[in-house]
Design an enzyme around this catalytic site. Sequence first.
Site, mmCIF file in Angstrom:
data_model
loop_
_atom_site.group_PDB
_atom_site.id
_atom_site.type_symbol
_atom_site.label_atom_id
_atom_site.label_comp_id
_atom_site.label_asym_id
_atom_site.label_seq_id
_atom_site.Cartn_x
_atom_site.Cartn_y
_atom_site.Cartn_z
ATOM 1 C CB SER A 58 -0.840 0.076 1.274
ATOM 2 O OG SER A 58 -1.851 -0.858 1.223
ATOM 3 C CG HIS A 66 -4.591 4.778 -2.376
ATOM 4 N ND1 HIS A 66 -5.574 4.074 -3.041
ATOM 5 C CD2 HIS A 66 -4.217 4.002 -1.334
ATOM 6 C CE1 HIS A 66 -5.771 2.923 -2.415
ATOM 7 N NE2 HIS A 66 -4.971 2.857 -1.388
ATOM 8 C CG ASN A 109 -4.041 -2.158 -1.601
ATOM 9 O OD1 ASN A 109 -4.618 -3.115 -2.110
ATOM 10 N ND2 ASN A 109 -3.544 -2.196 -0.395
ATOM 11 C CE1 TYR A 110 -1.963 -2.988 -9.212
ATOM 12 C CE2 TYR A 110 -0.838 -1.214 -8.048
ATOM 13 C CZ TYR A 110 -1.534 -1.673 -9.151
ATOM 14 O OH TYR A 110 -1.817 -0.831 -10.185
ATOM 15 N NE ARG A 111 -7.298 -5.877 -2.386
ATOM 16 C CZ ARG A 111 -7.543 -4.788 -3.137
ATOM 17 N NH1 ARG A 111 -6.638 -3.830 -3.246
ATOM 18 N NH2 ARG A 111 -8.678 -4.662 -3.774
ATOM 19 N N GLY A 149 -5.199 -6.771 17.231
ATOM 20 C CA GLY A 149 -3.742 -6.830 17.146
ATOM 21 C C GLY A 149 -3.166 -6.174 15.908
ATOM 22 N NE ARG A 176 4.118 -1.040 13.543
ATOM 23 C CZ ARG A 176 4.607 0.059 12.972
ATOM 24 N NH1 ARG A 176 4.127 0.489 11.826
ATOM 25 N NH2 ARG A 176 5.573 0.741 13.559
ATOM 26 C CB VAL A 177 -3.478 1.504 15.129
ATOM 27 C CG1 VAL A 177 -4.143 2.835 14.849
ATOM 28 C CG2 VAL A 177 -4.497 0.522 15.674
ATOM 29 C CD GLU A 178 0.632 5.630 14.900
ATOM 30 O OE1 GLU A 178 1.189 6.347 14.067
ATOM 31 O OE2 GLU A 178 -0.295 6.034 15.620
#
Lengths: 410, 410
Positions: free
Chosen positions: B198, B212, B214-216, B368, B370-372
Site C-alpha cells: 500500500s 494512492h 494498493n496491490y494484493r 492486534g 498495527r494501527v500506525e
Amino acid sequence: MASQRPALRFLAHCKPSSRRRIPTSPSACHRPFSSSAANPARSPAPFARYVSLTALSLLVAVPLFFKIAVDEPMKLDELTLAERDLKTKMAQGVTDMSPMRLRMEKFIREQQKDIVQALEAIDGSGFRIDEWQRKEGGGGTTCVLQDGNVFEKAGVGISLVYGTLPKAAILKMRANHKNIVEGEAIPESLEFFAAGLSLICHPKNPMAPTVHLNYRYFETANPDGSSGAWWFGGGSDLTPNYLFDDDAILFHKSLKDACDAHNKDYFPKFKKWCDEYFVNKHRNESRGIGGIFFDDLDEATQDKESIFAFIQDSLKTFVPTYSTIMNRRKDMPFTEKEKEWQQIRRGKYVEFNLVHDRGTAFGLNTPGARVESILMSMPLTASWRYMYEPEPGSREERLVDVLREPKEWV
Amino acid sequence: MASQRPALRFLAHCKPSSRRRIPTSPSACHRPFSSSAANPARSPAPFARYVSLTALSLLVAVPLFFKIAVDEPMKLDELTLAERDLKTKMAQGVTDMSPMRLRMEKFIREQQKDIVQALEAIDGSGFRIDEWQRKEGGGGTTCVLQDGNVFEKAGVGISLVYGTLPKAAILKMRANHKNIVEGEAIPESLEFFAAGLSLICHPKNPMAPTVHLNYRYFETANPDGSSGAWWFGGGSDLTPNYLFDDDAILFHKSLKDACDAHNKDYFPKFKKWCDEYFVNKHRNESRGIGGIFFDDLDEATQDKESIFAFIQDSLKTFVPTYSTIMNRRKDMPFTEKEKEWQQIRRGKYVEFNLVHDRGTAFGLNTPGARVESILMSMPLTASWRYMYEPEPGSREERLVDVLREPKEWV
C-alpha cells in the site's frame, strides 16, 4: 396513507413535494439569536412566529383547496403527528400541559439560544445560524462559530424530526422498549418524533478543553394519536489536551450534583457508561476524560416528568461550568510544541467521531441528512503524525495515562 | 492443532507465545533501504537475510528442543503454510517456479524498495523504516517519510499475513470464489496467505496531487498443503486539489497502457470500478479523479501467470508516472488560499478513509493490527470548514464539478 391526507400536508408545508416536515421558520435565515458581541437583530418572539406560520398557511390556501377539490374529501381527523403538533402550538402555545414533544422542542430551542449567547460572550464574535429542512421529514437549526477569537470551531445544533418507523425498526426497538407496541400485533409502521440538541466546542488555546454534549428525546405515536413508547438520552464529556485537575473535578462535580439531585444511582452509572462509550477501541484509549452518557431512560428508570426535570438540570450545568473552565484557560500562554500536541489530539477526536460514534454513522447513512450539520463536530484543523509518542514523564504522557485508565474525579 | 506442531513454530519464531508469523527480519530495524539522498546503509542481500534467519533459528534451538522434549513428538510433516514457505525459501530461494506466495512477497519487497528510493530522490530526505510482527500471525514493513521537503507525508507499506480462516469466513468467500473448497463439505478452518503493498503520498504543494495505490494477493491452502483458491486485487488513484489535465491524462494513460497490454477489457472495467468505489457517498462526491480499482481477479478472469504479469506491469507504472507529475508540480508557486483549499480536500480524504474505505475498517477491526501502519494514510494536516463552497467559476469549483461527475481522461 399519504394520499388520505392531502389537506393538512399543505397546511404544514408550502412545497407540494415535501411531507411531514416540522415547520420551524420559512427557509434558511441567519442570526435570529445574538448577544451583545454580535449583530443586534433578535429572534422573532413566539407570537410573531405563529403569525408567520399562519401567513405561510394562507400562502398555500389556494393550492390546498385546489388539491382538495381534485383529489379526495378532506379528512381532518387523519392528521400526522407533525400536523397535530403544529395545530396545537398554533392554538395553545406550549405549556407544562403540552405533549412532551412540544416541551422538549421549546426547551432545546431556549437552551440553544442561551448557549450561543454564552459562547459568543466568551469569544467576542458571533455565530452563523442556518435553519434547514430535510426533504424526507424534519429540520433544525445549526449555529456555528468558526475561526473566532477563542474558538477554532463551536457548533450548537438542534434537530426535530417527524417520521415513520418501518416494521423492522419497530421490532428492533422493542428489544429495549417493550411498550413500543401494545399487545402482540406489530403494526406495519409507526409515526415517531425525535428531538435533540448537540454541541461541540474546539478552543484555539491548547490548554482549553474541547467539550461535547448531546441531549435527545424520542417518542412513537400510537395509531390513535396518543404517545406510545418514549425515552431520553444524553450526556456531556470533556476532552482536554492538557490535564488540569481543577477543570476535571469541576466538570464531573457539576454533572454529579445534577445527577444526585434526581437519583443517586445516576452519576456512577452514567459516568461508567461514558467511560465505556467514548473510546477509540483501535487505540485502546478514551477520547477524553469523560463525564456522563446515558440512553433509553424510560418509565423503567423513572416517570417521564422526573426524567425531563433531570435532563433540564443536567443540560443547564453546561454554561456555568464550561464558562468557568474557559475563563481559566483561554488566555494561558502556550508553546508551538503544545499547539502541535493539541492538533494530534484533534486527529484522534476525528477518528472517534468518524469510526466509532454511532450518532455520526447514523447521520451519514441517513438519506437526505444535512452533512454539514452532522460534521460541524469536526475540528477546524487536525494532524496525524506517524508514531508520535509523548516524552516519558511529560504532561502529554500524563494525559495519555488517564485516557488509558479512566479516573474517578469526584 | 497448535499443540501438534511445536517444532516448526519455534523454527520460525523466537518468542514462544507467537504463532504463524512470517519471519521477515529480527524485530524492528531502521533504514534497510536508502537512496543517495539518505543514509547510505544498504538492505541486506537475500543471501544475507537467509543467513540471519538461520542464525535466528539457531538462537531458538535450545528452547525448541526443550519444548519438543517436554511436549510431544515432533511431526515434521504437519507444517503450517508459513513454516513450509520458510523452509522452501531457506532451501531454494525464490524463483519463477516457487509458489505464488513467495513470488508475490519477493515482488512487493522489491517494489517497496524501488518506490522508497524514488520518493526519497524526489523529496531529498529519507524514510523511517519499521519492520513489525503481529502477535496473531503475520508482519510487515512500514516506511514513512514525514514533514519532508516535498512530502507532508508519504507511506509505503507491505504486509504479509499467514492465518486461519474460520468456517464463517470460508462460507462468505465461497460466494465469489467457488473453488475455495472442493466438493460440498466445508472444512472447519483453512489456512490462508495474504500479501499486499500500500502506498499513499500527500505532497506539501497544493498544486501536486495526493496518490494512492494498493496491490494484493490472497490464497488459501488445501488441507494437503496445495494451493486452494487465489485472487489478486489492486489499483491506483489520483487525488488532486487543482486539476491539471496533463497530469490526469498521463496518470490514466499509463494505467490504460498497462491494462491494454494484458487485456483490452481491463481498463474500461477497472476505471469504472474505481469511480464507483472511491466515493464519499455522504457528500455525493468522488475522493479524487480516479484511476483503476479491481478485486477478485482469479481463474475466471485469466490464468494466474497472466494476472501476476498484469499486476507487476501495473504497479511498475507508478514510479515513472508519479515522478513526472511531481517534477511538474512540486515547486509551483501557490497562495495561502490555495493551501487552505488543499487542507479542506485533505479533510474529505480523511472522511473517505475513516468512513467508507473497507480496507481501513477491516484493519481497525482486526485484533492486534498495527494501527500506525493502517493510519499512515492520514495526512499530516487536514481542515474542516463549515459550509465551505468554492467561488463560482473558480478552479476549485472546476475540481468539484469533476468529482461530482467523473470524466474519461483517455
